[in-house]
Scaffold this active site. Structure first.
Site, PDB file in Angstrom:
ATOM      1  N   TYR A  61       0.811  -1.248   0.052  1.00 58.07           N
ATOM      2  CA  TYR A  61      -0.225   0.127  -0.022  1.00 58.07           C
ATOM      3  C   TYR A  61       0.898   1.242   0.004  1.00 58.07           C
ATOM      4  O   TYR A  61       2.052   1.353   0.776  1.00 58.07           O
ATOM      5  CB  TYR A  61      -0.963  -0.037   1.088  1.00 58.07           C
ATOM      6  N   GLU A  63      -0.500   4.923  -0.444  1.00 55.11           N
ATOM      7  CA  GLU A  63      -1.247   6.104  -0.674  1.00 55.11           C
ATOM      8  C   GLU A  63      -0.272   7.322  -0.570  1.00 55.11           C
ATOM      9  O   GLU A  63       0.444   7.371   0.147  1.00 55.11           O
ATOM     10  CB  GLU A  63      -2.524   6.321   0.087  1.00 55.11           C
ATOM     11  N   ASP A 207      -7.500  12.891 -24.902  1.00 54.11           N
ATOM     12  CA  ASP A 207      -7.430  11.666 -24.645  1.00 54.11           C
ATOM     13  C   ASP A 207      -6.827  10.690 -25.683  1.00 54.11           C
ATOM     14  O   ASP A 207      -7.369  10.360 -26.691  1.00 54.11           O
ATOM     15  CB  ASP A 207      -8.924  11.061 -24.181  1.00 54.11           C
ATOM     16  N   THR A 233      -4.067   5.180 -21.692  1.00 56.76           N
ATOM     17  CA  THR A 233      -3.863   3.848 -21.012  1.00 56.76           C
ATOM     18  C   THR A 233      -2.501   3.437 -21.708  1.00 56.76           C
ATOM     19  O   THR A 233      -2.008   4.008 -22.398  1.00 56.76           O
ATOM     20  CB  THR A 233      -4.872   2.867 -21.706  1.00 56.76           C
ATOM     21  N   LYS A 236      -2.203  -0.446 -24.801  1.00 56.76           N
ATOM     22  CA  LYS A 236      -2.786  -0.627 -26.204  1.00 56.76           C
ATOM     23  C   LYS A 236      -1.500  -0.716 -27.183  1.00 56.76           C
ATOM     24  O   LYS A 236      -0.739  -1.574 -26.715  1.00 56.76           O
ATOM     25  CB  LYS A 236      -3.794   0.437 -26.408  1.00 56.76           C
ATOM     26  N   ARG A 242      -1.816  -3.218 -17.887  1.00 58.71           N
ATOM     27  CA  ARG A 242      -3.038  -2.510 -17.853  1.00 58.71           C
ATOM     28  C   ARG A 242      -2.911  -1.119 -16.951  1.00 58.71           C
ATOM     29  O   ARG A 242      -2.347  -1.403 -15.841  1.00 58.71           O
ATOM     30  CB  ARG A 242      -4.290  -3.537 -17.548  1.00 58.71           C
TER      31      ARG A 242
HETATM   32  N1  DSN Z   1     -12.248  -0.243 -24.716  1.00 62.14           N
HETATM   33  C1  DSN Z   1     -11.352   0.338 -25.485  1.00 62.14           C
HETATM   34  C2  DSN Z   1     -11.130   0.254 -26.871  1.00 62.14           C
HETATM   35  O1  DSN Z   1     -11.544  -0.930 -27.345  1.00 62.14           O
HETATM   36  O2  DSN Z   1     -11.171   1.008 -27.718  1.00 62.14           O
HETATM   37  C3  DSN Z   1     -11.441   1.889 -25.076  1.00 62.14           C
HETATM   38  O3  DSN Z   1     -11.834   1.912 -23.739  1.00 62.14           O
END
Ligand code: DSN
Length: 421
Positions: A61, A63, A207, A233, A236, A242
């Site tokens: 933890y 924080e 974003d 994120t 990707k 993740r």
């Molecule tokens: N779920 C993602 C996508 O497939 O584009 C976006 O959050």
């Protein structure tokens, strides 16, 4: 249940202790190895990152932020978070980085919290034109708590309508303008959006979840010099664990940090934070830059191959890792195409196309991405084969034909093994 070279000796332990979950891990590994992974938001992360995720950092933890924690014993995780922050700032040329968001949606929630109050007006891309749930969909907190005004793409070229965006900004005087999307195959003109933000005094939020990996690989222009804040994120094209991340100008750093913790989150997932550091180091290598370029080249060939099969690439093709394909010429809708491809071992998703006459649950399109197959080492010859496999799967409602296609898919993926010994 026998172990696998990939999972190592700990898998045997898990198999004895919890065979139900061990069986799922094994089946999922096989599914990822055998089927074609074309979901545009997925990738195969590295074994080094898996090692970090499955480490003792998960127990801790922490924080707060490095040097300012609410718990003792954070000396080691502090070092990991400082490395992740420094690498993020250096890779993207950012003045401030917060590496704690658990996900893209958490990061976006923190952006709203840092810059706006409930009821404020936000201008963002509409979901049916490629946006994201957290950009103002009525089923998300964003659409419930904010006055969202949506912009979209032009019907003639399916590119963002910057004139409409500017008109809406002048008319509605938004507090913040969001750009970035989940199903937009073209590049976004950040310079133009910055000028509109300056004209109306709005915060510029990008974003970048879908394309930040291409930015990291220097394959497309970066929004960082233009934006006040960039959220994304890390799993990707970026190929990390993740999670989420936020970059910003230094002047916004304190507000962002406060919005993430204690505003929106409690303890950060320190194994993921360390995994983000590992991913950022991987992204700084020349091999990754080549990978990012290959992802785009592959996607362009895949889109062209689907067009050669009679389908239509929305906006005329792609400049990124994803292509949005209008499949109305096949007389099969997106939902059925998704199911048929799935039966043939081709994993993709149905997707609304701009001005789609079908409902979001049915759609007239599919979305394909090349982040994962490029990580596997596939190149443009394989993309042509994949285009043909997709077209044949969509055209068939015969289970035997789809099963035979699945065999062809498995022959292809067997030549590009992932997570083998
Ligand atoms: N779920 C993602 C996508 O497939 O584009 C976006 O959050």
């Amino acid at each position: 249940m026998s172990g696998t070279p990939f999972y190592g000796p700990d898998f045997d332990l898990l198999s004895r202790q919890d065979p139900d979950i061990a069986a799922i891990l094994l089946s999922e590994l096989r599914r990822q190895q055998r089927d074609l992974q074309l979901i545009a938001s997925e990738n195969f992360t590295s074994r080094a990152i898996f090692a970090t995720l499955g480490s003792t950092l998960s127990n801790k933890y922490a924080e707060g932020y490095p040097g300012k924690r609410y718990y003792g014993g954070c000396e080691e995780v502090d070092k990991a978070e400082i490395i992740a922050i420094d690498r993020a700032k250096s890779l993207f040329g950012a003045e401030h980085a917060n590496v704690q968001p658990h996900s893209g949606a958490s990061a976006n929630l923190a952006v709203y919290a840092a810059f706006t109050k409930p009821g404020d007006t936000i201008l963002a891309m509409s979901l049916p034109h490629g946006g994201h749930l957290t950009h103002g969909s009525k089923v998300s907190f964003s659409g419930k708590w904010f006055n969202i005004v949506s912009y979209g793409v032009r019907q003639d070229n399916e590119l963002i309508d910057y004139d409409e965006l500017r008109d809406l900004a002048i008319k509605n005087q938004p507090k913040m303008i969001c750009s970035g999307a989940t199903a937009y195959p073209s590049l976004i003109d950040f310079e133009k959006i910055r000028a509109i933000c300056d004209e109306v005094g709005a915060i510029m939020w990008v974003d970048a979840a879908h394309f930040i990996g291409l930015v990291a690989g220097k394959a497309i222009p970066s929004p960082v010099p233009y934006a006040d804040v960039v959220s994304f994120t890390t799993h990707k094209v970026l190929r990390g664990p993740r999670g989420g991340m936020i970059l910003s100008k230094a002047e916004h750093g304190a507000a962002i940090d406060k919005a993430v913790f204690p505003g929106m989150q409690g303890g950060p997932i320190m194994s993921a934070v360390a995994g983000k550091a590992v991913a950022l180091k991987e992204c700084a290598q020349p091999e990754y830059q080549q990978y990012a370029k290959n992802v785009i080249a592959n996607c362009q060939v895949l889109a062209a191959s689907l067009e050669a099969e009679g389908m239509r690439a929305v906006s005329g093709g792609t400049q990124t890792h994803l292509a949005l394909i209008d499949i109305r010429s096949t007389n099969v809708n997106g939902k059925v195409a998704d199911q048929r491809c799935g039966a043939a071992g081709i994993v993709l998703n149905k997707n609304a196309i701009p001005f789609d006459p079908e409902s979001p649950a049915v759609t007239s399109g599919i979305r394909v991405g090349t982040a994962a197959t490029t990580t596997q080492g596939m190149g443009t010859p394989e993309m042509k084969v994949i285009g043909s496999l997709i077209a044949r799967a969509i055209a068939s409602d015969d289970e035997k034909v789809l099963a035979r296609l699945r065999g062809e898919v498995h022959e292809l993926t067997a030549r590009f093994p992932i997570y083998s010994a």
